[in-house]
Each structure stands twice: as C-alpha cells, then as structure tokens.
Enzyme design. Structure first.
Site, PDB file in Angstrom:
ATOM      1  CE  LYS A 105      -4.446   1.336   0.422  1.00 28.15           C
ATOM      2  NZ  LYS A 105      -6.113   0.335   0.443  1.00 28.15           N
ATOM      3  N   GLY A 203     -24.281   3.834   4.073  1.00 25.35           N
ATOM      4  CA  GLY A 203     -23.423   4.769   2.414  1.00 25.35           C
ATOM      5  C   GLY A 203     -23.878   4.343   1.894  1.00 25.35           C
ATOM      6  N   GLY A 205     -22.511   5.207  -1.834  1.00 25.25           N
ATOM      7  CA  GLY A 205     -21.453   6.108  -2.788  1.00 25.25           C
ATOM      8  C   GLY A 205     -21.441   4.941  -3.843  1.00 25.25           C
ATOM      9  CB  VAL A 207     -19.510   0.362  -2.860  1.00 27.12           C
ATOM     10  CG1 VAL A 207     -19.700  -1.733  -2.149  1.00 27.12           C
ATOM     11  CG2 VAL A 207     -17.771  -0.134  -3.100  1.00 27.12           C
TER      12      VAL A 207
HETATM   13  P1  NAI Z   1     -17.616   6.435  -1.288  1.00 24.34           P
HETATM   14  O1  NAI Z   1     -16.690   7.098  -0.951  1.00 24.34           O
HETATM   15  O2  NAI Z   1     -17.881   5.970  -2.926  1.00 24.34           O
HETATM   16  O3  NAI Z   1     -19.153   5.924  -0.507  1.00 24.34           O
HETATM   17  C1  NAI Z   1     -18.669   6.417   0.937  1.00 24.34           C
HETATM   18  C2  NAI Z   1     -20.270   7.114   0.968  1.00 24.34           C
HETATM   19  O4  NAI Z   1     -20.227   6.591   2.963  1.00 24.34           O
HETATM   20  C3  NAI Z   1     -20.280   8.472   0.814  1.00 24.34           C
HETATM   21  O5  NAI Z   1     -21.784   8.380   0.168  1.00 24.34           O
HETATM   22  C4  NAI Z   1     -20.663   9.134   1.747  1.00 24.34           C
HETATM   23  O6  NAI Z   1     -21.512  10.361   1.755  1.00 24.34           O
HETATM   24  C5  NAI Z   1     -20.655   8.475   2.557  1.00 24.34           C
HETATM   25  N1  NAI Z   1     -20.433   8.414   4.435  1.00 24.34           N
HETATM   26  C6  NAI Z   1     -19.396   8.574   5.056  1.00 24.34           C
HETATM   27  N2  NAI Z   1     -19.754   8.593   5.765  1.00 24.34           N
HETATM   28  C7  NAI Z   1     -21.064   8.203   7.094  1.00 24.34           C
HETATM   29  C8  NAI Z   1     -21.771   8.797   7.477  1.00 24.34           C
HETATM   30  N3  NAI Z   1     -21.404   8.492   9.359  1.00 24.34           N
HETATM   31  N4  NAI Z   1     -22.641   7.946   7.808  1.00 24.34           N
HETATM   32  C9  NAI Z   1     -23.556   7.129   6.760  1.00 24.34           C
HETATM   33  N5  NAI Z   1     -23.015   7.856   5.589  1.00 24.34           N
HETATM   34  C10 NAI Z   1     -21.394   8.256   5.003  1.00 24.34           C
HETATM   35  O7  NAI Z   1     -16.904   4.644  -1.334  1.00 24.34           O
HETATM   36  P2  NAI Z   1     -17.054   3.349  -1.955  1.00 24.34           P
HETATM   37  O8  NAI Z   1     -15.654   3.302  -2.957  1.00 24.34           O
HETATM   38  O9  NAI Z   1     -18.198   3.175  -2.090  1.00 24.34           O
HETATM   39  O10 NAI Z   1     -16.324   2.401  -0.533  1.00 24.34           O
HETATM   40  C11 NAI Z   1     -17.254   2.818   0.331  1.00 24.34           C
HETATM   41  C12 NAI Z   1     -16.328   1.366   1.750  1.00 24.34           C
HETATM   42  O11 NAI Z   1     -16.359   0.053   1.295  1.00 24.34           O
HETATM   43  C13 NAI Z   1     -15.340   2.568   2.510  1.00 24.34           C
HETATM   44  O12 NAI Z   1     -15.004   1.750   3.334  1.00 24.34           O
HETATM   45  C14 NAI Z   1     -14.063   1.567   1.546  1.00 24.34           C
HETATM   46  O13 NAI Z   1     -12.717   1.573   2.545  1.00 24.34           O
HETATM   47  C15 NAI Z   1     -14.017   0.045   1.319  1.00 24.34           C
HETATM   48  N6  NAI Z   1     -14.019  -0.279   0.272  1.00 24.34           N
HETATM   49  C16 NAI Z   1     -14.099  -0.343  -1.377  1.00 24.34           C
HETATM   50  C17 NAI Z   1     -13.826  -0.683  -2.442  1.00 24.34           C
HETATM   51  C18 NAI Z   1     -13.789  -0.667  -3.817  1.00 24.34           C
HETATM   52  O14 NAI Z   1     -14.181  -0.801  -4.692  1.00 24.34           O
HETATM   53  N7  NAI Z   1     -14.573   0.718  -4.151  1.00 24.34           N
HETATM   54  C19 NAI Z   1     -13.101  -2.115  -1.689  1.00 24.34           C
HETATM   55  C20 NAI Z   1     -13.203  -2.335  -0.744  1.00 24.34           C
HETATM   56  C21 NAI Z   1     -13.202  -1.911   0.019  1.00 24.34           C
END
Ligand code: NAI
Length: 371
Positions: A105, A203, A205, A207
């Site tokens: 990383k 969340g 986002g 995923v």
């Molecule tokens: P993202 O940044 O696209 O989405 C995260 C979402 O969570 C956003 O919509 C944000 O507004 C929301 N959020 C933040 N704080 C919050 C809270 N307190 N309560 C409710 N919602 C909140 O991230 P993504 O890519 O969707 O990833 C989500 C999780 O999955 C992260 O923890 C990431 O590390 C993990 N992950 C993602 C992968 C990927 O391929 N994108 C792979 C493996 C793990």
C-alpha cells in the site's frame, strides 16, 4: 524528522527532477505497526511537493498490490503507520481470496484537495517506475480514477484504470459483497431469497449504491443513510427505501446491517444498539478492535469478515496482471470464491465457537505458510 531518515538509494535522484527513492525499512521497524514488512520505500521530491511511502508487507504469494491513499496525516509517523497497517491488511485480503498477490500500500502525505498537482503525480509515477515489478497500485481514498488514469499514462504499474485497465472496481466489489451477503443470509436461514428481508445500508457511495441496486432487484426492503442528503433522496425515489439519520442506521429495525461507509463502526459503544443479526458490508476495518467480534457473538450476530467480503475489487484488478490478459467473465467466476470462503469460515466458526474474523485470519495464515 525526515532529514534524519537513514537512507539507501535505489537510484540516484534525477538531476532534472529531484526525486529520491530511499529505503526506510529500519526507521519504520521502530513503529508499533511494523509487522516484519519486507521493504518500506520513501519517495521525496521537494520541488514537486511529493512525500510518498510505499510499504511492501509480504510478497510470498506474488507482487505487492494495493491502492495509493492521498491524505494529510498530522505528521510523518502517522502517514507511515497508516501505510504499514494498510499494507498488512492487503496481504491478508489477497491470501484469503486465494490470489497470487502480495500485500502493499502507498500513502502520499498530502492534502488531495489542494496538493495533488500534475507535478506531484508525475513525481509519484517516476517513483513507481523505479520500484518496477515490486509494487502495483490502484485508487484509494484521495486518489481518483482519473488520477489513476493519469499515472497509467506514465507507468504501467497501475491497475484499475479506464485506459489500459479494468476500470472502476466498485461495481465488482459490490457484486462480491452481494454474493457474500446472500451466503451469510443462507447460512442463517437455509435459503437465499431476500424478498422482504430488511437490509440497512450505511453509505450510498460507489459500492453502497451498486449493492442497493442488486438488493432492490431481489425484493429486499432497504433502509438507508448517508451524510449526503441528495444520495439519500435518490435512494428513496429509486428503491422506495426508508431513510434514517446517520446516527440511527445501526439501531434500525433490520435483519442485515451492511456498512458501506466508514471503518470502526462496530465497537463496544455501538454494538449494544445493533438490531440486525447479520453484518455484511463493504467498509474496510469495520471492527474498532479485533476482539469486538466476541461482542457480536454474544448478541447472536453473524459477522461476515470485511476483507473476505470486499475482496471483489482486488480480485478484479488482479485480473489485469493475468498472463492471458484481463477477462471480465473470468473475474466474475472468481468472485464465487467469496461465498465459498465465507461458508467455510461460518462453518468452522460455528463448530469451534470462535469469531469469524479469527477463522478468516487462520485461513490467510495457512495460505501464506503454504506459499
Ligand atoms: P465512496 O466514497 O464512494 O462512498 C462512501 C459513502 O459513504 C459516501 O456516499 C459518503 O457520503 C458516505 N458516508 C460517509 N460518512 C458517512 C456516515 N457517517 N454515515 C453514512 N454515510 C456516510 O466509497 P466506496 O468506494 O463506495 O467505498 C465504501 C467502503 O468500502 C469504504 O470503506 C471503502 O474503503 C470500502 N471498499 C471499497 C472498495 C471499492 O472497490 N470501492 C473495495 C474495498 C473496500
């Protein structure tokens, strides 16, 4: 502190750019987060504002792969600690997913909103080229898909790009989470039919949203929260979801809790309010402490270990390093490893009365021992 770093140059700094790449493994070994990491590299280019750490934890199973985080940690040791912890996590994620990859990383110590200039990325691309073959990177917090594309134009050691790569890994991550969530539900209920099942998604986002699409198509009743109100409103309109506040999602009246936002959402403070009897979501490092898994057992909660469930993105980018080239169908087939591994974990955990995250670690350790 950086000035005192003990250094062993990989290549002489280029006179025209000022990049130096040095081995700081000895310095890193003094930190608590150090776990016999193989090599820690520091890349510095003062003129272009780069301070980057590439942590290579373990390459027993293959070259190290893991994203690059761009984050303004409060000091250098905090950035280094983050890189050490995250790279170790990648070793376990790759091992349990049965991939021929090691754990690595990178952390660029900078504010992604203000410091991430093309010059900084140029300097980082040069660093990656100097480490050719040891480390492959991808997106992470603070490093977007377009940043990864920018780097890919300068070095081939970048995965998950739209140019010459497999593109955004998030939908594949979401699909793996969906398959794993169904496996957890089936383990508890003897069938995979999610219609009418109440699922709380934290969340919305990349995923979380793609997961909601799949769950909604299966007839699940979604309860959602996000700090971004527009995303919540869109989920209510698109999926007829029930919206709850960010601090209410854990205690929502749900069968399954799917954390897809932050880490450390499950702790001694929060677990007592959890209503769901299954936790299956994408977020990394969901447990504040490894031992908190015992609190989940006490409440009768089945926990799908995060790094087993969210390995789809890694499985996807690993497909790019396949000697036969990237093949989406082969990747989708490989995602079946996720429910299969989870079933093994759930069964062993039930037989032995041990937490699922302990069993996941055992499986990864076994694989690392076998090589
Ligand atoms: P993202 O940044 O696209 O989405 C995260 C979402 O969570 C956003 O919509 C944000 O507004 C929301 N959020 C933040 N704080 C919050 C809270 N307190 N309560 C409710 N919602 C909140 O991230 P993504 O890519 O969707 O990833 C989500 C999780 O999955 C992260 O923890 C990431 O590390 C993990 N992950 C993602 C992968 C990927 O391929 N994108 C792979 C493996 C793990």
């Amino acid at each position: 502190m950086l000035m005192q770093v003990e250094t062993r140059a990989l290549k002489s700094p280029k006179a025209d750019t000022g990049l130096s790449v040095t081995d700081i493994t000895d310095q890193a070994s003094r930190l608590d987060a150090f776990d016999n990491h193989e090599r820690i590299w520091l890349g510095r280019d003062e003129k272009r504002g780069l301070t980057a750490i590439v942590a290579i934890h373990n390459t027993r199973l293959g070259p190290a792969l893991g994203g690059t985080r761009v984050w303004p940690h409060e000091n250098f040791d905090a950035a280094l600690t983050d890189a050490l912890r995250l790279s170790r996590g990648m070793t376990y994620k790759a091992a349990v997913a049965n991939l021929s990859l090691g754990g690595g990383k990178a952390v660029i110590w900078a504010d992604p909103a203000t410091d991430k200039t093309p010059e900084l990325l140029d300097a980082y691309a040069e660093m990656l080229m100097q480490l050719d073959g040891q480390y492959y990177t991808a997106e992470d917090v603070g490093l977007s898909l377009s940043d990864a594309d920018y780097l890919r134009e300068r070095t081939r050691n970048v995965t998950g790009t739209t140019k010459g790569g497999s593109g955004n890994p998030s939908p594949v991550t979401a699909h793996g989470v969906y398959l794993g969530l169904k496996a957890a539900f089936a383990f508890r209920n003897g069938h995979e039919d999610l219609s009418g099942v109440r699922i709380a998604v934290q969340g919305l986002g990349s995923v979380g949203w793609a997961l909601c699409e799949r769950l909604h198509a299966d007839g699940a009743k979604l309860i959602v929260s996000d700090i971004d109100e527009k995303r919540v409103a869109k989920a209510v309109a698109t999926f007829s979801a029930e919206a709850v506040g960010a601090d209410e999602i854990l205690s929502a009246d749900a069968d399954i809790f799917a954390p897809c936002a932050l880490g450390a959402v499950l702790s001694a403070e929060t677990i007592p309010s959890l209503k769901a009897k299954i936790v299956a979501g994408a977020a990394n490092n969901q447990l504040a402490k490894h031992g908190d898994a015992r609190l989940l057992i006490q409440r009768g909660v089945l926990y799908a270990p995060d790094y087993v469930l969210n390995a789809g993105g890694l499985i996807n980018v690993a497909g790019e390093l396949d000697p036969d080239g990237y093949d989406r169908q082969r990747v989708l087939k490989a995602l079946q490893e996720i429910p299969a591994t989870l079933n093994t974990i759930f069964q062993r955990a039930a037989q032995l009365g041990r937490p699922t995250n302990d069993i996941a670690k055992d499986i990864a350790d076994e694989r690392l021992r076998r090589g």
